[in-house]
Design a protein around this motif. Sequence first.
Motif, short mmCIF file in Angstrom:
data_model
loop_
_atom_site.label_atom_id
_atom_site.label_comp_id
_atom_site.label_asym_id
_atom_site.label_seq_id
_atom_site.Cartn_x
_atom_site.Cartn_y
_atom_site.Cartn_z
N UNK A 141 0.83 -1.18 -0.01
CA UNK A 141 -0.04 0.03 0.16
C UNK A 141 0.93 1.07 -0.03
N UNK A 142 2.03 1.13 0.88
CA UNK A 142 2.77 2.51 0.78
C UNK A 142 3.36 2.62 -0.77
N UNK A 178 4.12 5.55 -5.53
CA UNK A 178 4.14 5.55 -7.08
C UNK A 178 2.83 6.32 -7.58
N UNK A 179 1.97 6.30 -7.06
CA UNK A 179 0.58 6.72 -7.75
C UNK A 179 0.13 7.99 -7.09
N UNK A 180 0.63 8.48 -5.99
CA UNK A 180 -0.11 9.68 -5.27
C UNK A 180 -1.35 9.18 -4.38
N UNK A 181 -1.76 10.21 -3.83
CA UNK A 181 -2.85 10.00 -2.94
C UNK A 181 -3.98 9.18 -3.67
N UNK A 182 -4.73 8.24 -2.76
CA UNK A 182 -5.88 7.79 -3.26
C UNK A 182 -6.96 7.34 -2.17
N UNK A 203 -5.89 9.17 1.00
CA UNK A 203 -4.74 8.52 2.00
C UNK A 203 -3.43 8.93 1.17
N UNK A 204 -2.48 9.69 1.84
CA UNK A 204 -1.33 9.91 1.07
C UNK A 204 -0.18 9.37 2.26
N UNK A 212 10.61 4.80 4.20
CA UNK A 212 10.46 3.37 4.26
C UNK A 212 10.72 2.54 2.83
N UNK A 213 9.76 3.24 2.11
CA UNK A 213 9.70 2.54 0.76
C UNK A 213 10.99 2.65 0.06
N UNK A 214 11.64 4.00 0.10
CA UNK A 214 12.67 4.16 -0.85
C UNK A 214 13.97 3.17 -0.20
N UNK A 215 13.90 3.21 1.10
CA UNK A 215 15.08 2.26 1.68
C UNK A 215 14.99 1.05 1.63
#
Length: 168
Positions: A66-67, A72-76, A119-120, A128-131
Amino acid sequence: MPPSPSPDVRGAGAVSTTDRPVDDHDTPGAPLDRLAVDLRVSLLRTARRLRAQKSVDDLTDGQFSVLAQLVNGGPRTPGELADAEHVRPPSMTRTIAALADAGLVSRTDHPVDGRQVLVAVTDAGRDVVLETRARRAAWLSRRLEDLSPAERATLAEAAAILTRVISA
Protein backbone atom coordinates in the motif's frame (compact mmCIF):
# COMPACT_ATOMS: atom_id res chain seq x y z
CA MET A 1 12.68 -70.11 -0.86
CA PRO A 2 11.62 -67.11 -2.96
CA PRO A 3 11.59 -67.52 -6.70
CA SER A 4 14.73 -66.34 -8.47
CA PRO A 5 14.31 -63.33 -10.69
CA SER A 6 13.86 -64.12 -14.33
CA PRO A 7 16.75 -63.04 -16.52
CA ASP A 8 16.32 -59.93 -18.66
CA VAL A 9 16.07 -61.29 -22.19
CA ARG A 10 16.19 -57.89 -23.90
CA GLY A 11 19.96 -57.83 -24.02
CA ALA A 12 22.83 -56.30 -22.13
CA GLY A 13 22.29 -52.77 -20.94
CA ALA A 14 18.53 -52.89 -21.42
CA VAL A 15 16.60 -51.15 -18.66
CA SER A 16 13.23 -52.32 -17.54
CA THR A 17 10.57 -49.61 -17.62
CA THR A 18 9.80 -50.43 -13.99
CA ASP A 19 13.46 -49.86 -13.00
CA ARG A 20 13.77 -46.57 -14.87
CA PRO A 21 13.22 -43.35 -12.94
CA VAL A 22 10.05 -41.56 -13.90
CA ASP A 23 10.90 -38.92 -16.47
CA ASP A 24 7.97 -36.62 -17.01
CA HIS A 25 9.68 -35.31 -20.13
CA ASP A 26 8.32 -38.41 -21.89
CA THR A 27 4.79 -37.09 -21.46
CA PRO A 28 3.40 -34.74 -24.12
CA GLY A 29 3.41 -31.19 -22.77
CA ALA A 30 5.66 -32.22 -19.87
CA PRO A 31 8.71 -30.10 -20.78
CA LEU A 32 6.55 -26.97 -20.62
CA ASP A 33 4.95 -28.18 -17.40
CA ARG A 34 8.41 -28.82 -15.89
CA LEU A 35 9.60 -25.39 -16.99
CA ALA A 36 6.50 -23.81 -15.49
CA VAL A 37 7.12 -25.57 -12.17
CA ASP A 38 10.81 -24.68 -12.13
CA LEU A 39 10.11 -21.03 -12.94
CA ARG A 40 7.32 -20.80 -10.38
CA VAL A 41 9.50 -22.21 -7.62
CA SER A 42 12.48 -20.02 -8.54
CA LEU A 43 10.39 -16.87 -8.78
CA LEU A 44 8.57 -17.53 -5.51
CA ARG A 45 11.81 -18.22 -3.64
CA THR A 46 13.43 -15.11 -5.11
CA ALA A 47 10.40 -12.98 -4.23
CA ARG A 48 10.39 -14.35 -0.68
CA ARG A 49 14.08 -13.52 -0.24
CA LEU A 50 13.57 -10.03 -1.66
CA ARG A 51 10.54 -9.36 0.57
CA ALA A 52 12.68 -10.18 3.60
CA GLN A 53 14.98 -7.25 2.71
CA LYS A 54 12.95 -4.44 4.24
CA SER A 55 13.81 -1.45 6.35
CA VAL A 56 11.00 -1.94 8.89
CA ASP A 57 10.57 -5.45 10.25
CA ASP A 58 7.09 -5.00 11.70
CA LEU A 59 5.59 -3.86 8.40
CA THR A 60 3.60 -6.58 6.62
CA ASP A 61 3.95 -7.23 2.90
CA GLY A 62 0.43 -5.87 2.38
CA GLN A 63 1.21 -2.68 4.29
CA PHE A 64 4.41 -2.18 2.31
CA SER A 65 2.50 -2.72 -0.93
CA VAL A 66 0.00 0.00 0.00
CA LEU A 67 2.84 2.40 0.83
CA ALA A 68 4.47 1.62 -2.52
CA GLN A 69 1.13 2.26 -4.29
CA LEU A 70 0.96 5.68 -2.65
CA VAL A 71 4.59 6.51 -3.46
CA ASN A 72 4.09 5.48 -7.09
CA GLY A 73 0.60 6.84 -7.71
CA GLY A 74 0.03 9.60 -5.20
CA PRO A 75 -2.91 9.99 -2.81
CA ARG A 76 -5.86 7.66 -3.26
CA THR A 77 -9.14 6.82 -1.63
CA PRO A 78 -9.38 3.66 0.48
CA GLY A 79 -11.63 2.16 -2.20
CA GLU A 80 -9.07 2.81 -4.93
CA LEU A 81 -6.36 1.24 -2.78
CA ALA A 82 -8.56 -1.78 -2.04
CA ASP A 83 -9.18 -2.26 -5.77
CA ALA A 84 -5.49 -1.89 -6.61
CA GLU A 85 -4.50 -4.39 -3.91
CA HIS A 86 -7.35 -6.81 -4.68
CA VAL A 87 -8.67 -6.78 -1.11
CA ARG A 88 -12.03 -5.95 0.42
CA PRO A 89 -12.60 -2.42 1.76
CA PRO A 90 -12.72 -3.50 5.45
CA SER A 91 -9.26 -5.08 5.08
CA MET A 92 -7.92 -1.91 3.50
CA THR A 93 -9.45 0.17 6.31
CA ARG A 94 -7.47 -1.89 8.85
CA THR A 95 -4.29 -1.60 6.79
CA ILE A 96 -4.67 2.19 6.48
CA ALA A 97 -5.35 2.50 10.21
CA ALA A 98 -2.17 0.56 11.05
CA LEU A 99 -0.11 2.67 8.65
CA ALA A 100 -1.61 5.89 10.05
CA ASP A 101 -0.90 4.76 13.63
CA ALA A 102 2.73 4.17 12.59
CA GLY A 103 2.91 7.65 11.04
CA LEU A 104 3.49 6.30 7.55
CA VAL A 105 0.30 7.65 5.93
CA SER A 106 -2.03 10.54 6.53
CA ARG A 107 -5.75 10.88 5.85
CA THR A 108 -7.34 14.10 4.62
CA ASP A 109 -10.79 15.08 3.42
CA HIS A 110 -11.39 14.44 -0.27
CA PRO A 111 -11.39 17.80 -2.11
CA VAL A 112 -14.45 16.95 -4.23
CA ASP A 113 -16.41 14.22 -2.42
CA GLY A 114 -17.03 15.06 1.24
CA ARG A 115 -17.94 11.44 1.97
CA GLN A 116 -14.45 10.26 1.03
CA VAL A 117 -10.95 10.62 2.45
CA LEU A 118 -7.67 10.64 0.65
CA VAL A 119 -4.78 8.60 1.94
CA ALA A 120 -1.29 9.96 1.27
CA VAL A 121 2.16 8.70 2.17
CA THR A 122 4.06 10.75 4.76
CA ASP A 123 7.75 11.57 4.51
CA ALA A 124 8.44 8.73 6.95
CA GLY A 125 6.42 6.34 4.77
CA ARG A 126 8.26 7.45 1.64
CA ASP A 127 11.58 6.88 3.44
CA VAL A 128 10.51 3.32 4.35
CA VAL A 129 9.66 2.54 0.72
CA LEU A 130 12.83 4.06 -0.70
CA GLU A 131 15.09 2.41 1.90
CA THR A 132 13.41 -0.97 1.37
CA ARG A 133 13.78 -0.67 -2.40
CA ALA A 134 17.45 0.19 -1.97
CA ARG A 135 18.01 -2.81 0.33
CA ARG A 136 16.30 -5.15 -2.12
CA ALA A 137 18.29 -3.82 -5.07
CA ALA A 138 21.55 -4.14 -3.10
CA TRP A 139 20.74 -7.72 -2.03
CA LEU A 140 20.05 -8.79 -5.61
CA SER A 141 23.04 -6.87 -7.01
CA ARG A 142 25.35 -8.70 -4.60
CA ARG A 143 24.10 -12.03 -5.91
CA LEU A 144 24.38 -10.95 -9.55
CA GLU A 145 28.03 -9.96 -9.01
CA ASP A 146 28.91 -13.66 -8.65
CA LEU A 147 27.57 -14.48 -12.11
CA SER A 148 29.49 -14.42 -15.35
CA PRO A 149 28.73 -11.71 -17.92
CA ALA A 150 27.02 -14.37 -20.05
CA GLU A 151 24.82 -15.46 -17.15
CA ARG A 152 23.87 -11.84 -16.43
CA ALA A 153 23.01 -11.37 -20.12
CA THR A 154 20.84 -14.49 -19.97
CA LEU A 155 19.02 -13.12 -16.91
CA ALA A 156 18.51 -9.76 -18.64
CA GLU A 157 16.92 -11.58 -21.56
CA ALA A 158 14.83 -13.72 -19.19
CA ALA A 159 13.62 -10.59 -17.38
CA ALA A 160 12.41 -9.12 -20.65
CA ILE A 161 10.71 -12.38 -21.57
CA LEU A 162 9.04 -12.68 -18.15
CA THR A 163 7.77 -9.11 -18.45
CA ARG A 164 6.20 -10.06 -21.77
CA VAL A 165 4.71 -13.27 -20.30
CA ILE A 166 3.02 -11.51 -17.39
CA SER A 167 1.82 -8.64 -19.58
CA ALA A 168 0.01 -10.99 -21.99
